[in-house]
Motif scaffolding. Structure first.
Motif, PDB file in Angstrom:
ATOM      1  N   GLY A  46      30.749 -33.954  -4.574  1.00 26.10           N
ATOM      2  CA  GLY A  46      29.748 -33.250  -3.792  1.00 26.10           C
ATOM      3  C   GLY A  46      30.079 -33.072  -2.331  1.00 26.10           C
ATOM      4  O   GLY A  46      29.370 -32.390  -1.615  1.00 26.10           O
ATOM      5  N   LYS A  47      31.163 -33.679  -1.870  1.00 24.47           N
ATOM      6  CA  LYS A  47      31.486 -33.636  -0.445  1.00 24.47           C
ATOM      7  C   LYS A  47      32.830 -32.949  -0.213  1.00 24.47           C
ATOM      8  O   LYS A  47      33.724 -32.997  -1.046  1.00 24.47           O
ATOM      9  N   GLN A  88      28.714 -30.211   2.303  1.00 23.33           N
ATOM     10  CA  GLN A  88      28.314 -30.471   0.925  1.00 23.33           C
ATOM     11  C   GLN A  88      28.181 -29.124   0.247  1.00 23.33           C
ATOM     12  O   GLN A  88      27.583 -28.197   0.799  1.00 23.33           O
ATOM     13  N   TYR A  95      30.278 -28.906  -9.008  1.00 19.95           N
ATOM     14  CA  TYR A  95      30.296 -30.339  -8.725  1.00 19.95           C
ATOM     15  C   TYR A  95      31.557 -30.940  -9.322  1.00 19.95           C
ATOM     16  O   TYR A  95      31.944 -30.597 -10.433  1.00 19.95           O
TER      17      TYR A  95
END
Length: 135
Positions: A46-47, A88, A95
């Protein structure tokens, strides 16, 4: 085949309906789509940690053009700037990890109750893609 970093789950609906529509109707520019694709490829749970210069170098444009593209993607709630060169990606779009990790990350983001309604509300021009369809 998948590499040491595992795999990314990219919404089939986003790839099949949302992105092509956005490109054909100039809702997302080619540069914004290239930046978004580059960011999806960098995704880790997610980052994303990346500088404007790194993106620009990889997609072959000037560094100065990247900021505007990132701002536009943020306005559409496709990405969210956290701080500095940390972002993000909307986990409803893509994802990196398994489904349970994606679910947990969504819950974490929803608990923030952000003014932008990230990750659940996309920009008005994307409103033809309701939450239930977008991922």
């Amino acid at each position: 085949m998948l590499g040491a970093d595992g795999y990314s789950l990219v919404s089939n609906h986003f790839l099949r309906r949302v992105l092509p529509y956005c490109l054909m109707h100039n809702i997302i520019s080619k540069l914004q789509a290239a930046v978004l694709s580059n960011m999806i490829g960098r995704l880790k749970k997610g980052k994303i940690e990346v500088t404007h210069a790194e993106i620009a170098d990889e997609i072959g444009v000037k560094r100065t053009s990247i900021g505007h593209a990132l701002d536009a993607l943020c306005e559409k709630n496709l990405i969210r700037k956290v701080k500095g060169s940390s972002y993000q990606l909307n986990p409803r779009v893509a994802y990196n990890g398994n489904g349970q990790e994606q679910h947990d990350f969504l819950a974490e983001l929803r608990a923030l109750v952000l003014d932008s309604k990230f990750p659940d509300e996309l920009a008005p021009e994307l409103s033809l893609f309701p939450r239930s369809e977008a991922g």
